[in-house]
Each structure stands twice: as structure tokens, then as C-alpha cells.
Scaffold this motif. Sequence first.
Motif, PDB file in Angstrom:
ATOM      1  N   SER A 124      36.166  38.778  49.837  1.00  0.00           N
ATOM      2  CA  SER A 124      36.693  40.108  49.485  1.00  0.00           C
ATOM      3  C   SER A 124      37.966  40.445  50.256  1.00  0.00           C
ATOM      4  O   SER A 124      38.220  41.608  50.588  1.00  0.00           O
ATOM      5  CB  SER A 124      35.623  41.193  49.723  1.00  0.00           C
TER       6      SER A 124
ATOM      7  N   ARG B 272      36.406  37.604  38.246  1.00  0.00           N
ATOM      8  CA  ARG B 272      35.602  37.918  39.438  1.00  0.00           C
ATOM      9  C   ARG B 272      34.952  39.296  39.325  1.00  0.00           C
ATOM     10  O   ARG B 272      33.814  39.492  39.750  1.00  0.00           O
ATOM     11  CB  ARG B 272      36.480  37.840  40.686  1.00  0.00           C
ATOM     12  N   ASN B 273      35.677  40.223  38.749  1.00  0.00           N
ATOM     13  CA  ASN B 273      35.117  41.562  38.597  1.00  0.00           C
ATOM     14  C   ASN B 273      33.987  41.596  37.563  1.00  0.00           C
ATOM     15  O   ASN B 273      33.022  42.348  37.707  1.00  0.00           O
ATOM     16  CB  ASN B 273      36.206  42.557  38.207  1.00  0.00           C
ATOM     17  N   SER B 274      34.120  40.791  36.530  1.00  0.00           N
ATOM     18  CA  SER B 274      33.115  40.819  35.460  1.00  0.00           C
ATOM     19  C   SER B 274      31.850  40.065  35.835  1.00  0.00           C
ATOM     20  O   SER B 274      30.752  40.429  35.391  1.00  0.00           O
ATOM     21  CB  SER B 274      33.703  40.240  34.166  1.00  0.00           C
TER      22      SER B 274
ATOM     23  N   VAL C 249      32.552  39.538  43.566  1.00  0.00           N
ATOM     24  CA  VAL C 249      33.288  40.207  44.640  1.00  0.00           C
ATOM     25  C   VAL C 249      32.283  40.989  45.483  1.00  0.00           C
ATOM     26  O   VAL C 249      31.720  41.989  45.034  1.00  0.00           O
ATOM     27  CB  VAL C 249      34.379  41.151  44.100  1.00  0.00           C
TER      28      VAL C 249
ATOM     29  N   GLU D 204      44.749  45.079  37.053  1.00  0.00           N
ATOM     30  CA  GLU D 204      43.314  44.800  37.165  1.00  0.00           C
ATOM     31  C   GLU D 204      42.823  45.430  38.457  1.00  0.00           C
ATOM     32  O   GLU D 204      43.487  45.369  39.485  1.00  0.00           O
ATOM     33  CB  GLU D 204      43.022  43.298  37.161  1.00  0.00           C
ATOM     34  N   GLY D 205      41.653  46.093  38.395  1.00  0.00           N
ATOM     35  CA  GLY D 205      41.100  46.733  39.581  1.00  0.00           C
ATOM     36  C   GLY D 205      41.888  47.974  39.952  1.00  0.00           C
ATOM     37  O   GLY D 205      42.433  48.684  39.110  1.00  0.00           O
TER      38      GLY D 205
ATOM     39  N   PRO E 233      37.025  46.443  43.731  1.00  0.00           N
ATOM     40  CA  PRO E 233      37.278  45.331  42.809  1.00  0.00           C
ATOM     41  C   PRO E 233      38.453  44.460  43.237  1.00  0.00           C
ATOM     42  O   PRO E 233      39.347  44.902  43.969  1.00  0.00           O
ATOM     43  CB  PRO E 233      37.595  46.055  41.503  1.00  0.00           C
TER      44      PRO E 233
ATOM     45  N   THR F  64      41.878  43.249  42.829  1.00  0.00           N
ATOM     46  CA  THR F  64      42.963  44.093  42.327  1.00  0.00           C
ATOM     47  C   THR F  64      44.275  43.313  42.285  1.00  0.00           C
ATOM     48  O   THR F  64      44.625  42.630  43.253  1.00  0.00           O
ATOM     49  CB  THR F  64      43.116  45.341  43.216  1.00  0.00           C
TER      50      THR F  64
END
Length: 491
Positions: free
Chosen positions: A276, A307-309, A313, A341-342, A354, A356
Motif C-alpha cells: 500500500s 488492484r482496487n477491484s 490493496v 483511478e482512486g 485505493p 490512485t
Amino acid sequence: MAATQTTAAPPTASEARPKGSRVTIRDPRTGEILWSVPEAEPPAITHAVEVARSAAGQWAVVAPAERGSCLRAAARALQAAASELAGLNSSETGRPVEEALAGIAAGASTLEQYAELGPVHRGHSLRGNQLASDYTVAEPRGVAVLLTPWNDPVAVACGLIGAALVTGNTVVHKPSERCPRLGEALGEVLAPAFPPGVLQTVSGGARVGELLTTAGVDVIAHVGSSASGARIASAAVSTGAHSIRENGGNDPLLVDGDVDPAWAAGQAAIGAFSNSGQICTSVERIYVHEAIAAEFCAALEAEAALRNSNGTVAPLVDTRLRESVHAQVAQAVELGAHAVEGGAVPEGQGAFYPATVLLGCTDTMQVMTEETFGPVAPVQVVPSFDAGLRQACSGRYGLAATVLTGNIAHVQHAIAALPVGTVKVNEVFGGAPGGSAQPRGESGQGFGYGPELLDEFTRVKVVHVAAPPPFALQLPGEQLADMERSDLDQP
């Protein structure tokens, strides 16, 4: 996709009250209180230093090979306790258990490495008179205070503990107040491998660290923020202690125009999002050549979205850090950056943030000039490799930098120009065992890890041994004979 911003939750960070006696730890995943751990009080800190001082003389004369055997025993004990320690690491900092286990394995390996290096740590012979001997001897400095972080708590602590102990110093270790139970448990695992008083652990926050650094010890080793490092350096000047510091960084990634943009984006994602973004040498700012910028940015956005989906993370260590990370992201957006993103504080409990990606970044933004220590990848497009290199060389930090290029001339120019302790070419993480680094600027001072760390924990004594001049020793009988001959010479 573009992110929307939400209001940050009220602070639920680990708390170290200046005048209190306990540190409260919350679960980074849920925000719930896990436990409250007492801070060491001033008498206990004084006692720990005194015990270390009293044990220093005997430990210093133990043969290095025997000290190495103690380190091997400590490594075996660490391996046996890996599951328990990994669980504590995950609970207190949010680090996934498998990553915590990898850090513990690295810590055990480092103890074993120093067990091997200690007995062969040697001085130098000096060229002088043929009938004299000139050489240097490495001696332990004495009592070492070790202040270690929470982001890789076992591996970092074992590196400093191993180097300090194998060279004959005694140690008072203060783990981060963000993982106190883990720090105490680590001490309970390692200390029995050594004689009493050689390795001690004390818990607490900044107040305890300040008392330790002003207690008249001989070495202060610190891995943590640059602000804390500056205070420690000042304390060391006042007390005369030798200081070793690996502090904050704002590590650049320079992407040349001749590399595969998808591969480069993968490297950037590893560097910016691993743990992270809570790694000292994380990628903190990215300069990409305009020739591949569009493809690179699209691929980096996809890496972050994946990674977020898939939920890979992990949370940040606490909401205090999350607020700091988001403040930098929000400032960048306010100044014209785009969070593709993020970039938003998620709803729900815990300290999650998230992965980002920020595009359109400039040097007026804190994400490009300060250490963020979160899963944020700020990108600035540059017209040429030289322009990117000039940007990468800017700033007051000097920890590490990464260059992705297939041009050997660009590699050599970057190595020569970058004012950092470590330059990585075509791989953001990695390196041979035993590698060391010497941070620059506000990133610290002194060597960390590797054989050179043994030099940091010792001081050198120069020895000169010469033969005495010839001297004829006469025995009593010979002296009497001389007297008789002297009598015969009288007239």
C-alpha cells in the motif's frame, strides 16, 4: 475511472498521548480497538540503559564466532515463532499475513547473514617500517539504541539488532508505537538467545524515543520519518552519540521513451502500490517520456483499477496516515491534477485507501515534492530523458531512484547525476543479498544493512607495534667479572 472525493472519517489512529502511560492500537481493517499497551516510564528507560551498560563490558569480549552462534539461535527462535509474529503484524498494521511471513523470513535470514559476517569483520594492515606492525582494530561502540518502524517491523529490526550485537554492542530496542505488541513479542523471542541485559525492548511513542536518545548512549540507529530523524541527529550532536539514519524519501521513477509502456507501467505499479505504498523506497513520483506517455498512463490506470477491484490493496496502518495521504491527493487535484483511478476515501470502517493514479502533476504539488507513503502514483509527462532526469534530481531527499531505459548512455548519465544512495535500473525492487546504501540529504546518513553496517556499529583503533632497540643484558656473574677486570687495570 475518475474518482469522487468523500469526507474523511474522524481520526481513529493509534494514540501515544504525551503525558499518558498507554498506547492504544486499533485494527486498521475495522477501526476497532485491539488493545492498549503501557508506555515505558522514565525510571524504566533509565534502568534499561544502565543494564545495557553493565552488560556491555562482558559482551564486548565474547569471541565474534560465539556471538554469531547466539545470532543463529535467535534466527531459529524467530523462525519457530513466525506464525504468531505474523498474526500480530497483520493485526496491528494491516499487513497481509503472507507478506508479514516474508518479512519474518527476511529477518531470520539477516540474522544468519550477520552471524557469518561478524567473525570475519576485520581491520586493515598498514604499510610502515619493515620491523614494525601497523594495523587497525574494530571495537564495539557500547550501548546502541535502535528505533525501528512499523512498515516492515521484523526485517528492519533484525538487520539493526544483528549488526549491533554481532559487533559486541548491547542493545535497547524501541519498536514503533504502531506495533507495540509485535515489538514486545519479537524481543521475547530473540532476547533468550543472548546473555541477560544484552538485548532489551522498551515500548512507547515519541516521548520514550526522546528519553532514549538523550540517555547518554553510544549509538542511535533510526529508521523512520525525516522529521524524527532530524530531532535524533540533533540529540546525537548534543550527547556525542554516533547516529545512523534511514529516513523519508521521495523516490523518482524515470521512464524513457524506448521501453515497453505496459512493462514500465507494471514496474511503476509494483513500486507505488506494494505494501500500500508503505515502503521507504516506494515509487513516489513518476516522470514519463512523452513518446510513450499515453500508453503508459492507460496501462498504469488499468494496473491500479485491477488492484482496487480484486481487493489486494491492504489498509494503511491507521487513519492518521490515510488523512495525510488523502490531503496530498486532494491538494494535487485542487491544483489541476486528474485522479483517473482512486483518489477518494472509501466509505466504511478501517484505514483503507485505493490505489490512485494522478495525471497532469506538476512540481507545485506535494505529491511530487513530499513523501506520501501511500498507494499513490503521481505522473508528470516530460519532453525528453534529459528533462526527466533534471526533474528526478530535484528535491531535498536522497534515498533511491529507479530508471527504466534500454539506452546505456542514459543509464550512465543517470547513475552519475542522481543524488541518491541507491540507483535501480530496469527493476524497482530487488538487489543482491548483502547490499547496502548510504542515504543523502534529508533521507539520512550512514550505511544501512550489508557488511558496511558492521562498520557503523564499531569504532577503529590504530595500533603501531615496534621492536625495542638492541640491549645487552648482563647477568650478575658477568658484572662481577667486569669489576675484577677493572681492578686489574688499576696502576
